[in-house]
Design a protein around this motif. Structure first.
Motif, short mmCIF file in Angstrom:
data_model
loop_
_atom_site.label_atom_id
_atom_site.label_comp_id
_atom_site.label_asym_id
_atom_site.label_seq_id
_atom_site.Cartn_x
_atom_site.Cartn_y
_atom_site.Cartn_z
N CYS A 180 -10.44 1.92 -7.49
CA CYS A 180 -9.75 2.25 -8.75
C CYS A 180 -9.61 1.02 -9.62
CB CYS A 180 -8.40 2.87 -8.46
SG CYS A 180 -7.30 1.79 -7.51
N HIS A 227 -10.64 5.02 -2.90
CA HIS A 227 -9.97 6.31 -2.76
C HIS A 227 -10.99 7.35 -2.31
CE1 HIS A 227 -6.06 5.32 -4.51
NE2 HIS A 227 -6.71 4.55 -5.37
N CYS A 255 -1.20 3.50 -3.31
CA CYS A 255 -1.89 2.56 -4.19
C CYS A 255 -1.09 2.41 -5.48
CB CYS A 255 -3.29 3.09 -4.50
SG CYS A 255 -4.31 1.94 -5.44
N CYS A 304 -2.07 2.37 -8.34
CA CYS A 304 -2.60 3.19 -9.44
C CYS A 304 -1.95 4.57 -9.46
CB CYS A 304 -4.12 3.32 -9.35
SG CYS A 304 -4.68 4.48 -8.07
ZN LIG Z 1 -5.77 3.10 -6.57
#
Ligand SMILES: [Zn+2]
Length: 456
Positions: free
Chosen positions: A283, A290, A345, A347
């Motif tokens: 990402c 991922h 994560c 993100c």
């Molecule tokens: Zn991520």
């Protein structure tokens, strides 16, 4: 046969129509992802039982209405050898046979449709057994979408990149029989500028070409990224990539760190397989990848087939491809070593993460005068030979000795000739390539095959 460009344009239109929905899937919760996997698994079992006599026997006791990921774990495992042996019984599209797929692959010089709307590609895979994979229309687009959606989302969230079109520099093997090359060709659009440099070119030519493009994206193998990072540090490579994508080989931490430090650009690693397409993608926020948790089920297991917990590297994985029902792969064994990462994560994605694969880098052969030959040079030529089931390439003083196990006709002279030419173009002086048919390839004590053996 329908015109390739017209069919391709229709396929690009189809893909663009799916893009919004696929972007939305990146923000799904873990629960939504699980529900999607269960629904797709049930559909897959219905299709497999209806269209494949091999699966009908194996799944006789499986109720497609109630199967879920827990029950999936009780099913037998498929391996590549079986998949190739019973190929025609496994495929659910009655038009497709292994013979026809092999004939199609053998004649490929660039991307082409197989039986009008399908794609057929080959893979040597990490185990050394050649595999053939046939992809349906929607599934082929889904492979591209899984690569595209993560990159697009990243770009839209970056103030510097959001407003301009991507200019990507790609340094890879150009291999029409491999899915990564073929998918990129099918879905090439003017919206994404793509500048390709075959990895077989001399390094100076690659550096010169990259300098003249100076795009904002760089995509290559980790071993080549290490070389390019060194070129940048030496002042010869002057590109300023904002995003770097790596694929096809283990990404060692030092290669990732060196590249990120040199260019100040994040590396997104990509985990692709001929069986499951883009199984995982980075990402650009954190290391690792991922998993495409809406499209594949990945079970990391130990040598005895028992599930391994997060943080522990697996010996292999079982993959269930939930989106390509033409060739149902249910608990299909792949010898990739992966480690699930438990931490969320930064993100925010609920798609689970796996760590970058840290295994040994693919062995590159280095010849007199420092000529480096990437394994893809050999792989590309070998994948064209449908009769070859396994191979080992051993470096020699001036070329290579290739051990072959074959199940069908092979044209060894064509193979030797194409490799002599490839090695000569790379700068090997008077290259010599020999081939030898063997009954058994020498394996390591672990049982694994070392497919590329450099001079000791
Ligand atoms: Zn991520």
């Amino acid at each position: 046969m329908a015109d390739y460009q017209a069919t391709r344009r229709r396929h690009v239109e189809y893909l663009l129509g799916q893009l919004g929905e696929h972007l939305g899937r990146l923000t799904w919760s873990a629960e939504q992802l699980r529900e999607e996997r269960t629904a797709r698994l049930r559909e897959l079992v219905v299709t497999a039982k209806a269209g494949s006599s091999w699966h009908r026997r194996r799944l006789a006791d499986v109720d497609p209405q109630t199967i879920d990921e827990d029950r999936l774990r009780e099913l037998p495992v498929m391996c590549k050898g079986e998949m190739m042996e019973y190929f025609d019984e496994i495929i659910t599209d009655p038009r497709v046979t292994l013979e026809a797929a092999n004939a199609h692959i053998g004649a490929l010089t660039s991307d082409a449709y197989f039986l009008d709307d399908l794609h057929a590609v080959a893979s040597g895979g990490s185990s050394g057994v050649r595999g053939v994979f046939v992809w349906g229309w929607e599934a082929w687009a889904a492979v591209q979408l899984t690569a595209l959606r993560q990159q697009l989302q990243d770009r839209m969230n970056d103030p510097e990149l959001a407003s301009r079109g991507p200019v990507t520099m790609v340094v890879t093997a150009n291999n029409a029989t491999h899915f990564t090359t073929a998918v990129a060709e099918t879905f090439a659009t003017e919206a994404v500028q793509m500048h390709r440099f075959p990895i077989g070119l001399p390094l100076a030519a690659i550096v010169h070409g990259l300098n003249s493009v100076d795009g904002d994206g760089l995509a290559t193998y980790p071993s080549m990224l290490a070389t390019l990072t060194a070129e940048a540090r030496a002042g010869r490579l002057k590109i300023r990539p904002r995003r770097i994508i790596t694929m096809a080989e283990p990404l060692l931490r030092e290669i990732r760190d060196d590249a990120q430090e040199t260019w100040g650009a994040p590396v997104g690693n990509l985990w692709g397989t001929s069986e499951g397409g883009i199984m995982g993608i980075g990402c650009f926020r954190e290391s690792g990848m991922h998993i495409s948790d809406d499209l594949v089920i990945v079970e990391p297991v130990d040598a005895g087939g028992r599930p391994v917990p997060p943080g522990v590297p697996s010996d292999e994985i079982y993959v269930t491809n939930l989106f390509n029902a033409v060739q149902p792969l249910i608990r299909y064994e792949i010898t990739d070593e992966v480690t699930l990462v438990d931490d969320p994560c930064s993100c925010g994605s609920a798609h689970r993460r796996v760590a970058d694969i840290q295994g040994r880098r693919d062995d590159t052969f280095v010849y007199a005068g420092g000529v480096a030959v990437h394994p893809h040079v050999f792989r590309s030529a070998l994948q064209r030979e449908a009769g070859v089931t396994e191979y080992q390439v051993r470096q020699t003083e001036r070329g290579a000795e290739i051990l072959l196990r074959a199940r069908g006709p092979v044209e060894p002279e064509r193979l030797r000739q194409s490799l002599r030419e490839a090695l000569g173009e790379l700068g090997c002086h008077a290259p010599e390539v020999t081939t030898q048919f063997v009954d058994e390839l020498p394996r390591l004590a672990t049982g694994k095959l070392k497919r590329f053996v450099p001079l000791g």
